[in-house]
Design an enzyme around this catalytic site. Structure first.
Site, PDB file in Angstrom:
ATOM      1  N   ASP A   1      -9.469   5.282  -2.788  1.00  0.00           N
ATOM      2  CA  ASP A   1      -8.964   5.394  -3.766  1.00  0.00           C
ATOM      3  C   ASP A   1      -9.195   6.471  -4.618  1.00  0.00           C
ATOM      4  O   ASP A   1     -10.523   6.864  -5.354  1.00  0.00           O
ATOM      5  CB  ASP A   1      -7.509   4.958  -3.906  1.00  0.00           C
ATOM      6  CG  ASP A   1      -8.511   3.506  -4.362  1.00  0.00           C
ATOM      7  OD1 ASP A   1      -9.734   3.544  -4.947  1.00  0.00           O
ATOM      8  OD2 ASP A   1      -7.622   2.117  -5.645  1.00  0.00           O
TER       9      ASP A   1
ATOM     10  N   GLU B   1       1.001  -1.339   0.189  1.00  0.00           N
ATOM     11  CA  GLU B   1      -0.188   0.226   0.087  1.00  0.00           C
ATOM     12  C   GLU B   1       0.520   0.970  -0.057  1.00  0.00           C
ATOM     13  O   GLU B   1       0.981   2.123  -1.013  1.00  0.00           O
ATOM     14  CB  GLU B   1      -1.411  -0.568   1.303  1.00  0.00           C
ATOM     15  CG  GLU B   1      -2.308  -0.839   1.055  1.00  0.00           C
ATOM     16  CD  GLU B   1      -2.935  -0.861   0.121  1.00  0.00           C
ATOM     17  OE1 GLU B   1      -3.019   0.156  -0.277  1.00  0.00           O
ATOM     18  OE2 GLU B   1      -3.558  -1.488  -0.752  1.00  0.00           O
TER      19      GLU B   1
ATOM     20  N   TYR C   1      -5.756   6.738   4.785  1.00  0.00           N
ATOM     21  CA  TYR C   1      -6.292   5.725   3.357  1.00  0.00           C
ATOM     22  C   TYR C   1      -5.381   4.689   3.909  1.00  0.00           C
ATOM     23  O   TYR C   1      -6.023   3.531   3.506  1.00  0.00           O
ATOM     24  CB  TYR C   1      -5.550   6.173   1.878  1.00  0.00           C
ATOM     25  CG  TYR C   1      -5.696   4.385   1.164  1.00  0.00           C
ATOM     26  CD1 TYR C   1      -6.809   4.450   0.469  1.00  0.00           C
ATOM     27  CD2 TYR C   1      -4.838   4.201   0.413  1.00  0.00           C
ATOM     28  CE1 TYR C   1      -7.258   3.530  -0.434  1.00  0.00           C
ATOM     29  CE2 TYR C   1      -4.439   3.111  -0.245  1.00  0.00           C
ATOM     30  CZ  TYR C   1      -5.430   2.901  -1.204  1.00  0.00           C
ATOM     31  OH  TYR C   1      -5.380   1.657  -1.837  1.00  0.00           O
TER      32      TYR C   1
END
Length: 352
Positions: free
Chosen positions: A146, A45, A128
């Site tokens: 996203d 990520e 996020y």
């Protein structure tokens, strides 16, 4: 109220069409009881921020081969990690990667916290990334948003508000679809859908599992969404990069300050980048203009770097920077803009 129809359709589609990725525990493996590796989820990520899946695959393989777990990464040499990161850009992510690994080892016994709230306390982990790790690695009902998710939500619900103003609305809509069952698979399903079917241009609506409830498809506006405000033009900055090499093949480089753009990375000496290029040679020498210019674009500005090259004597004493022996110098370990300067300037020097 949560609408389970689209979520169920998405999970069914994901079970059949999930993309295979080296950091992902796919649907079949999940059903067999294999749990995602939080280290792999976190590392991927962070790498995927502002970068494509295709660009990240090789980096992920190299990182996990060299540092297979968070303990190994925490013990790594900073320069080695920065060199392996070269080319991925946004180098503050690499610095925070090391900080985060060391905090996880020192304060959490080498285990990542399992909740979004606790993950947010780690260096370099924002909303996020915390949501993605919590949902994918630990099954928390966290909403992951996203660019792909924003696009899917804007089309599914025909949101006309342009980005970035629409972000809160799109996040709320995504939250309304996030199921308590398999939230990590749901998050990956929406991202896969946006990457492979609900693409920015020419979405493949005919094979989309959400084609029936999609409001934008019914209106014929799917290709126009999400709407975006016009981008401001990027300014252009200028600078000079000094490429100096001694007769024994050693290169003169300097490490940039830890804070700021390309922080902590090795690069060619030069003045600060600004409206005009400022002469700032690291030592007196016969600096020559090879007639080449580096052009590079960062997130917020364009850069134009003039080049100066010089063959330096063995007793050269630079005011800043240090000589890196030829056997230790790796052009691939330089950030992209500095590697461009090397590729253009190196041919103008006398072969070592």
């Amino acid at each position: 109220m949560r609408d389970e129809g689209p979520s169920r359709a998405l999970l069914d589609w994901y079970d059949a069409h999930a993309r295979a990725m080296p950091w992902r525990t796919g649907p079949a493996a999940r059903k067999a009881g294999i749990r995602p590796d939080p280290y792999a989820v976190w590392l991927s990520e962070v790498m995927l921020q502002q970068t494509t899946v295709a660009a990240v695959r090789d980096y992920f393989h190299r990182f996990t081969a060299r540092w297979p777990g968070v303990g190994a990464l925490a013990a790594a040499n900073d320069g080695d990690v920065m060199a392996e990161w070269a080319g991925l850009g946004y180098y503050a992510r690499a610095r925070n990667l090391l900080k985060c690994a060391r905090v996880v080892v020192a304060e959490h016994g080498g285990r990542f916290p399992e909740t979004r709230a606790a993950l947010l306390n780690l260096p370099g982990i924002g909303p996020y990334t915390a949501s993605a790790i919590a949902a994918i690695a630990f099954g928390e009902q966290a909403t992951v948003v996203d660019g792909n998710v924003e696009r899917v939500m804007a089309r599914l619900f025909a949101v006309e508000t342009p980005l970035p103003a629409a972000k809160p609305e799109l996040t709320a809509l995504a939250e309304g679809l996030t199921p308590p069952d398999r939230p990590g698979c749901h998050a990956q399903a929406v991202m896969d859908l946006g990457a492979t079917i609900c693409t920015p241009k020419s979405p493949a609506c005919g094979i989309c599992p959400l084609r029936a409830p999609c409001r934008a498809r019914a209106l014929g506006t799917q290709a126009d969404l999400p709407r975006k405000l016009p981008k401001k033009p990027k300014p252009t900055r200028h600078g000079i990069a000094y490429l100096g090499r001694r007769a024994d093949g050693a290169w003169l480089l300097e490490r940039r300050p830890d804070k700021g753009l390309l922080g902590g990375m090795l690069g060619w000496p030069g003045a600060e980048w600004g409206d005009a290029a400022q002469e700032a040679p690291p030592l007196a020498a016969n600096w020559r203009d090879p007639g080449a210019e580096v052009r590079h674009t960062f997130t917020h500005f364009h850069l134009r770097l003039a080049l100066r090259v010089a063959d330096l004597p063995m007793d050269a004493a630079p005011a800043r920077g240090r000589f890196i022996p030829a056997q230790e110098f790796r052009p691939s370990g330089l950030p992209t803009v500095m590697r461009k300067a090397f590729d253009l300037g190196q041919p103008a020097l006398v072969p070592a």
